[in-house]
Design a protein around this motif. Structure first.
Motif, PDB file in Angstrom:
ATOM      1  N   THR A  59      -4.758-107.494 -33.046  1.00 56.84           N
ATOM      2  CA  THR A  59      -4.913-106.917 -31.600  1.00 56.84           C
ATOM      3  C   THR A  59      -5.173-105.620 -31.672  1.00 56.84           C
ATOM      4  O   THR A  59      -4.228-104.783 -32.120  1.00 56.84           O
ATOM      5  N   LEU A  60      -5.953-105.021 -30.805  1.00 61.55           N
ATOM      6  CA  LEU A  60      -6.043-103.651 -30.688  1.00 61.55           C
ATOM      7  C   LEU A  60      -6.268-103.179 -29.272  1.00 61.55           C
ATOM      8  O   LEU A  60      -6.798-103.762 -28.528  1.00 61.55           O
ATOM      9  N   TYR A  61      -5.072-102.387 -28.884  1.00 65.44           N
ATOM     10  CA  TYR A  61      -4.904-101.912 -27.347  1.00 65.44           C
ATOM     11  C   TYR A  61      -5.301-100.583 -27.487  1.00 65.44           C
ATOM     12  O   TYR A  61      -5.126 -99.894 -28.217  1.00 65.44           O
ATOM     13  N   ASP A  62      -6.664-100.326 -26.890  1.00 64.12           N
ATOM     14  CA  ASP A  62      -7.209 -99.107 -26.692  1.00 64.12           C
ATOM     15  C   ASP A  62      -6.986 -98.281 -25.248  1.00 64.12           C
ATOM     16  O   ASP A  62      -7.812 -98.696 -24.568  1.00 64.12           O
ATOM     17  N   GLY A  63      -6.186 -97.524 -25.350  1.00 69.88           N
ATOM     18  CA  GLY A  63      -5.659 -96.657 -23.924  1.00 69.88           C
ATOM     19  C   GLY A  63      -6.661 -95.839 -23.403  1.00 69.88           C
ATOM     20  O   GLY A  63      -6.753 -95.292 -22.388  1.00 69.88           O
ATOM     21  N   GLY A  82      -7.698-100.643 -18.508  1.00 66.90           N
ATOM     22  CA  GLY A  82      -8.753-100.683 -17.134  1.00 66.90           C
ATOM     23  C   GLY A  82      -9.805-101.646 -17.287  1.00 66.90           C
ATOM     24  O   GLY A  82     -10.882-101.576 -16.379  1.00 66.90           O
ATOM     25  N   LEU A  83      -9.858-102.487 -18.201  1.00 70.29           N
ATOM     26  CA  LEU A  83     -10.759-103.567 -18.309  1.00 70.29           C
ATOM     27  C   LEU A  83     -10.402-104.799 -17.644  1.00 70.29           C
ATOM     28  O   LEU A  83     -11.177-105.929 -17.521  1.00 70.29           O
ATOM     29  N   GLY A  84      -9.218-105.091 -17.014  1.00 77.07           N
ATOM     30  CA  GLY A  84      -8.933-105.696 -16.005  1.00 77.07           C
ATOM     31  C   GLY A  84      -8.605-107.409 -16.905  1.00 77.07           C
ATOM     32  O   GLY A  84      -8.712-108.235 -16.392  1.00 77.07           O
TER      33      GLY A  84
END
Length: 85
Positions: A59-63, A82-84
Motif C-alpha cells: 500500500t502506498l498512501y500519497d498525501g 483527495g481522490l475519493g
C-alpha cells in the motif's frame, strides 16, 4: 517505523524515540516496508514506483499525489489524498 527525509534527516533522528529510525537513503527506508506514506512533496519521490518493484510494499498512501502511478507495480494499492477512495 522507518522514515526518510532529506530535509529533516539529522534533526528527525534526534526527535524520534526508538524503535523508530530515520534511514539515510530512500531505498533503505523501503527495504522491509509493507506500507509507504508520502508526507512531503519531495521531487525525488515522483519515481518511487521504480523502487517498489520487488519489495514487500502493498500500500502506498500519497498525501501529495506526487508519485507517478504509471511506474507502480500492479500489486500496489495506491491511495492518493483527495481522490475519493
Amino acid at each position: 517505523v522507518v522514515g526518510w527525509d532529506p530535509l529533516a534527516g539529522a534533526a528527525a533522528r534526534d526527535l524520534l524515540p526508538p524503535p523508530a529510525r530515520v534511514a539515510d537513503r530512500v531505498d533503505d527506508a523501503l527495504r522491509d516496508a509493507s506500507v509507504v506514506v508520502i508526507a512531503n512533496a519531495i521531487p525525488e519521490l515522483r519515481g518511487i514506483g521504480t523502487l517498489l518493484h520487488g519489495t514487500r510494499v502493498h500500500t502506498l498512501y500519497d498525501g501529495w499525489r506526487i508519485a507517478d502511478r504509471s511506474l507502480l507495480p500492479p500489486s500496489i494499492d495506491y491511495r492518493g489524498l483527495g481522490l475519493g477512495r
